[in-house]
Design a protein around this motif. Sequence first.
Motif, PDB file in Angstrom:
ATOM      1  N   GLY A   1       0.777  -1.234   0.000  1.00 12.47           N
ATOM      2  CA  GLY A   1       0.000   0.000   0.000  1.00 12.47           C
ATOM      3  C   GLY A   1       0.803   1.276   0.000  1.00 12.47           C
ATOM      4  O   GLY A   1       0.236   2.373   0.027  1.00 12.47           O
ATOM      5  N   PHE A   2       2.131   1.176  -0.050  1.00 11.21           N
ATOM      6  CA  PHE A   2       2.969   2.368  -0.066  1.00 11.21           C
ATOM      7  C   PHE A   2       3.016   2.974  -1.460  1.00 11.21           C
ATOM      8  O   PHE A   2       3.008   2.257  -2.468  1.00 11.21           O
ATOM      9  N   GLU A   3       3.079   4.311  -1.511  1.00 10.71           N
ATOM     10  CA  GLU A   3       3.357   5.010  -2.763  1.00 10.71           C
ATOM     11  C   GLU A   3       4.850   5.262  -2.811  1.00 10.71           C
ATOM     12  O   GLU A   3       5.376   6.107  -2.085  1.00 10.71           O
ATOM     13  N   ILE A   4       5.544   4.521  -3.656  1.00 11.92           N
ATOM     14  CA  ILE A   4       7.007   4.580  -3.655  1.00 11.92           C
ATOM     15  C   ILE A   4       7.568   5.273  -4.881  1.00 11.92           C
ATOM     16  O   ILE A   4       8.781   5.378  -5.045  1.00 11.92           O
ATOM     17  N   GLY A   5       6.718   5.770  -5.736  1.00 16.65           N
ATOM     18  CA  GLY A   5       7.200   6.515  -6.888  1.00 16.65           C
ATOM     19  C   GLY A   5       7.714   5.611  -7.984  1.00 16.65           C
ATOM     20  O   GLY A   5       7.804   4.389  -7.845  1.00 16.65           O
ATOM     21  N   ARG A   6       8.046   6.247  -9.113  1.00 15.44           N
ATOM     22  CA  ARG A   6       8.521   5.498 -10.262  1.00 15.44           C
ATOM     23  C   ARG A   6      10.027   5.281 -10.191  1.00 15.44           C
ATOM     24  O   ARG A   6      10.728   5.983  -9.489  1.00 15.44           O
ATOM     25  N   GLY A   7      10.500   4.324 -10.955  1.00 14.86           N
ATOM     26  CA  GLY A   7      11.930   4.078 -11.029  1.00 14.86           C
ATOM     27  C   GLY A   7      12.259   2.617 -10.826  1.00 14.86           C
ATOM     28  O   GLY A   7      11.416   1.828 -10.375  1.00 14.86           O
ATOM     29  N   ASP A   8      13.488   2.262 -11.145  1.00 14.00           N
ATOM     30  CA  ASP A   8      13.945   0.889 -10.949  1.00 14.00           C
ATOM     31  C   ASP A   8      15.255   0.853 -10.189  1.00 14.00           C
ATOM     32  O   ASP A   8      15.935  -0.163 -10.157  1.00 14.00           O
TER      33      ASP A   8
ATOM     34  N   PRO B   1      12.323   5.336  -1.365  1.00 14.09           N
ATOM     35  CA  PRO B   1      11.896   6.118  -0.210  1.00 14.09           C
ATOM     36  C   PRO B   1      10.426   5.894   0.143  1.00 14.09           C
ATOM     37  O   PRO B   1       9.594   5.629  -0.731  1.00 14.09           O
ATOM     38  N   ILE B   2      10.140   5.992   1.424  1.00 11.49           N
ATOM     39  CA  ILE B   2       8.757   6.058   1.903  1.00 11.49           C
ATOM     40  C   ILE B   2       8.584   7.435   2.545  1.00 11.49           C
ATOM     41  O   ILE B   2       9.252   7.750   3.545  1.00 11.49           O
TER      42      ILE B   2
END
Length: 392
Positions: free
Chosen positions: A310-317, A322-323
């Motif tokens: 349920g965390f919004e962790i943003g885009r990227g690989d 970060p939280i």
Amino acid sequence: MDWMEKELAALTGEGLERTLTWHAPITDNPGYLLRENRMLLDLSSNDYLGLAGHSAVVEAMRQALFVEGAGSGASRLVTGNRRPYRVLEEQLAAWQQSEAALVFGSGYIANIGVIQALVSRDDVVFSDKLNHASIVDGIALSRAEHARYRHNDMEHLRSLLNRHRDKRRKLIVTDAVFSMDGDCAPLQELVALKREYGAMLMVDEAHSGGLYGPRGEGLCHKLGLSNEVDIHMGTFSKSFGVYGAYVCGSHILIQWLINRARPLIYSTALPPSVITGISQALALVQDEHWRRERLSAASRRFRSMLGEAGFEIGRGDSPIIPIIVGDNAKALRFSSALEEEGIATVAIRPPTVPSGTARIRFSLSAVHSDEDLNRAAAAIRRIAIELGVLRS
């Protein structure tokens, strides 16, 4: 000096005071550290490929100590330019497929030195709002105009380039992977704008060097843009597991930096043993592809677990995940609770990140096992629910 005590008290009240905590590596259990005699899973360091304790790197440095001694004794322009420097810079230029390379004492020193050498009062630097502090400080010290564009907002950058199109020199500078958010710069678009407006382009690969590209050359190489980047900078303190930094580019760029980069001219050279260790680490970065593959798989998996929680962790690989907690005090409580669970993380607070965006920043390594990350993800979710960071 009473004012210091008052200012420190104010920082403490805002949850912003920093303190130093002692840590020690666990050589027979990479990916873990000791803090106050407790073994903790290390999810905070930048040792992305697990090379900081690699036996071949340590042995290369040990042998160099007996041959070269403990220190370099002077700046590189005096008597500190030992043979290991030439060997490493030739290796770096070949690795980056550039004409030449130059080693600096650290990433901070490199960014300050390069920016100061390239621009001054009559010039302008276009810098992403989330660029590293060393870039911001380099621009301030250069006395060039600082045109900050909104994070990865190419339309905003275009408007600033239009506004300053008549400046003598124009420099666009960006992190390749942003250290606190873990997302990537839109390098293709930056290259297009650099061409259109006749600007120089500098890319800081501190958090992408070693991780991207066929031999770990970085994000620019992965995207096939290395020939379009005028100043290619990277560090040896993350994926390489050692210390220092490099700049790669044309012969004329490197010769200019030797003559104009003040931190290079006026700093004692890194010890030759460190340079020798970097050379060994560079060979491992290029040859041991499994480390990149393992880290990439671990990053995807950990991101997926946190996203499903349920965390919004943003885009990227990238391995930087970060939280966002928001409140400074809550971020500190989050970090302390994770430590109680045997997980070492650090609450990142302003001014490192913008006000109101305090966070827990997880940083993965190729040496972390699936079991480590499963346990960590479960603890992170449970503590986040307890603190109200995440709804159950």
